[in-house]
Write an enzyme that holds these catalytic residues in place. Structure first.
Site, short mmCIF file in Angstrom:
data_model
loop_
_atom_site.label_atom_id
_atom_site.label_comp_id
_atom_site.label_asym_id
_atom_site.label_seq_id
_atom_site.Cartn_x
_atom_site.Cartn_y
_atom_site.Cartn_z
N SER A 53 1.69 18.20 18.73
CA SER A 53 2.13 17.38 17.59
C SER A 53 1.11 16.27 17.36
CB SER A 53 3.51 16.81 17.87
OG SER A 53 4.46 17.85 17.98
N GLY A 54 1.32 15.52 16.29
CA GLY A 54 0.37 14.48 15.92
C GLY A 54 -0.58 14.91 14.84
N HIS A 55 -0.42 16.17 14.35
CA HIS A 55 -1.30 16.68 13.29
C HIS A 55 -0.56 16.84 11.97
CE1 HIS A 55 -4.09 17.37 16.51
NE2 HIS A 55 -3.31 18.28 17.09
N HIS A 216 -8.06 15.86 18.22
CA HIS A 216 -7.28 15.19 19.26
C HIS A 216 -7.87 13.83 19.63
CE1 HIS A 216 -6.34 19.57 20.21
NE2 HIS A 216 -5.25 19.05 19.70
N GLY A 388 -5.50 -12.74 -3.93
CA GLY A 388 -6.87 -13.22 -3.84
C GLY A 388 -7.80 -12.78 -4.95
N ASP A 389 -7.27 -12.23 -6.05
CA ASP A 389 -8.17 -11.69 -7.07
C ASP A 389 -8.26 -12.53 -8.33
OD1 ASP A 389 -5.68 -11.24 -8.17
OD2 ASP A 389 -6.03 -9.13 -8.66
N THR A 483 4.03 -20.86 -12.37
CA THR A 483 3.10 -19.93 -13.01
C THR A 483 2.17 -20.73 -13.90
OG1 THR A 483 4.38 -19.54 -15.03
CG2 THR A 483 4.96 -18.21 -13.08
N ASP A 545 0.07 -23.54 -7.84
CA ASP A 545 -0.06 -22.20 -8.39
C ASP A 545 -1.47 -21.98 -8.93
OD1 ASP A 545 1.12 -19.63 -9.47
OD2 ASP A 545 0.26 -20.54 -11.27
N GLY A 547 -2.68 -19.81 -11.01
CA GLY A 547 -2.74 -19.58 -12.45
C GLY A 547 -2.68 -20.87 -13.24
#
Length: 565
Positions: A53-55, A216, A388-389, A483, A545, A547
């Site tokens: 498992s794990g795939h 793996h 952060g944009d 805002t 704020d 903005g």
């Protein structure tokens, strides 16, 4: 806890429970880690695969019509036991011929092999196909080539052939024709972490990748660097092409497979580069898959499989399957396709007109300068309360306007000019800022009538108030919601309080700016009601704020000649 599990010792049991609970087409073998089709498809060859498992979604996620009849789930990265494989052989129906698909790992070959030998000794028709598609280590590895991502395509071909009623020997012949032309190579961008483990299986430096790793988490061909998706695609495709002897003109299929933690965005980018690299080798790509199919837990990275095909194999690979882990098959275009649309271009309407009111132009370039200068500050503020944009987005808009400085120097009238500025902001400023600022500028321009070229203070004041009202109507923000409206609404209120015909910029601007700045400062102590800051709740308290701060930046720049600052 860093994983969505219960007890690390129970992950395989819980995996099987979750998978069978969400699909009435799947069942488990009582007391065994085996997933089977709930409605046995008698009268056809049964297809069984499995491994550690794990795939996921391999292998249990490929149980379904057109793929596997049963999957045997071993412990994480560990082969299932012989008893578990024998339980799968019994569960699919003891009177059916069976094909076992086994990846070329020692444990899998031994356990599946012994189960097959036992069944054959009892008179059962059981055949085994071993997948060894790894081209990274080639034939130099002591245990031979590993079975990795291409195993998924073997499941698909064999499952579709069995569903169509083909016999055991016929399916074997198909796969023997397919396997020599299939190769896979993987790339790890980081290690995986097993459930319950404290440490990863290996470590990579911040600029290192592992080329040609196994599924793996074991080391690969070499440790190195990767500069871009294009470079990764070129190397992975080139290695497979060379190792498998693929030639220009060969019809092939392509599988771009995520290793567990690679987002779809990156997989699609890689898929595009893989297809481009295949075209550079002259290959004729007939079908393509891009998705997460055979993983290494939560490993970031991908594998690329290329396989030579003929029309018969293509038909089987494209056949339908309802296995929950299978993904859509796509037919690649020769080159990326485009559809042209003819959108209006307000900037083009500015050509050949007379110069714009100098005061308006000067105000625009002051705002552009101020926004660009404030980018680091706005970015830092937005990192504290948002994503952060903001600074980047607004600065991108400012740079776009600057790049169109010559075109923006003339216009038939101010309404057309503001419409052009709004379009540029709409096209280039991302996030919520783009549409809000575009609407603000568009509404401001609508205050001017057709042919009007002079920006009278009264017209600008009326346009500003209308623009703020339009923003509030669209966004729904009120004063106190933390805002941009906390800066704009007090400024608009100052203008609204000026008696008609009594607008003196030198008297009006100072209180207008004070109102915007005080409104912005007030956002420091409140929990945001709307906008990105509202997602972090009280953690945003103490930060103004971003903005609203941005509004005070450009507003102060625009009104500088009348502010006395």
């Amino acid at each position: 806890m860093r994983k969505l599990i219960n007890d690390p010792a129970d992950v395989v049991e819980d995996l099987i429970t979750g998978l069978t609970a969400r699909s009435r087409e799947l069942a488990r073998v009582t007391g065994r880690p085996v997933v089977v089709r709930a409605r046995r498809a008698d009268g056809k060859v049964a297809l069984i695969s499995g491994g550690g498992s794990g795939h996921e979604p391999a292998h249990a996620g490929f149980v379904g019509r057109g793929m596997l009849d049963a999957a045997v789930c071993g412990p994480v990265f560990t082969s299932p036991s012989v008893d578990a494989v024998q339980a799968a052989l019994q569960a699919v129906g003891e009177d059916r011929d069976v094909l076992l698909v086994v990846k070329n790992y020692t444990g899998d070959r031994l356990n599946f092999g012994l189960a097959a030998e036992t069944a054959q000794a009892a008179g059962r028709a059981v055949a085994t196909v071993v997948v060894a598609d790894d081209v990274a280590l080639g034939d130099s590895a002591g245990a031979g080539r590993r079975g990795i991502g291409g195993t998924v395509l073997v499941h698909k071909i064999a499952g579709a052939a069995a569903e169509a009623g083909r016999g055991l020997r016929e399916i074997q012949d198909l796969l023997e024709r397919f396997l020599p032309g299939m190769g896979t190579m993987g790339l790890a961008l980081g290690p995986s972490l097993a459930p319950g483990a404290q440490d990863t299986s290996f470590d990579l430096g911040h600029d290192e990748v592992e080329w040609g790793l196994g599924i793996h988490g074991e080391p690969g061909l070499e440790r190195g660097t990767a500069d871009s998706a294009r470079q990764v695609a070129a190397r992975l495709v080139g290695t497979v092409v060379t190792d498998r002897g693929l030639r220009a003109g060969d019809p092939v299929v392509v599988l771009v497979n995520g290793l567990g933690a690679t987002p779809p965005l990156e997989l699609e980018i890689l898929a595009g580069e893989v297809l481009a690299a295949a075209r550079q080798h002259g290959l004729d790509v007939r079908l393509c898959w891009s998705g997460t199919l055979l993983t290494s837990l939560d490993m970031p990275g991908a594998s690329v499989t290329l396989a030579r095909v003929d029309d018969e194999l293509l038909e089987l690979l494209g056949a339908a399957s309802d296995a929950p882990g299978w993904i859509a098959t796509t037919v690649p275009a020769g080159t990326p396709q485009e559809t042209a649309v003819d959108l209006p271009d307000p900037v083009a309407e500015l050509a050949g007109a007379e110069p714009v009111d100098a005061a308006v132009l000067d105000a625009l370039w002051r705002a552009v300068d101020a926004v660009e200068e404030a980018e680091p500050r706005l970015t830092e503020l937005d990192r504290k309360v948002g994503d952060g944009d903001l600074g980047t987005n607004l600065a991108r808009g400012a740079r776009t306007l600057r790049a169109h400085r010559e075109q923006l120097g003339a216009a038939p009238d101010l309404r057309t000019w503001f419409r052009a500025v709004a379009q540029l902001l709409q096209d280039e400023v991302g996030g919520t800022s783009g549409p809000l600022y575009s609407l603000f500028v568009l509404a401001l321009g609508e205050a001017f009538g057709p042919g009007e070229r002079h920006a009278r203070p009264e017209t600008l004041a009326a346009g500003f108030q209308d623009a703020v009202a339009r923003l509030q109507e669209l966004g729904g923000a009120r004063e106190g919601d933390a805002t941009m409206m906390d800066a704009l609404l007090p400024a608009a209120a100052t203008l609204a309080a000026v008696p008609a015909g009594d607008l003196d910029p030198h008297r009006t601007v100072p209180p207008l700016l004070r109102g915007a700045e005080e409104g912005t400062e007030a956002t420091t102590g409140v929990v945001a009601g709307l906008g990105r800051s509202s997602y972090v709740g009280e953690r945003a308290v103490g930060t103004p704020d971003p903005g609203a701060v941005a509004v005070t930046v450009w507003l102060a720049a625009v009104l500088r000649p009348w502010s006395g600052r």
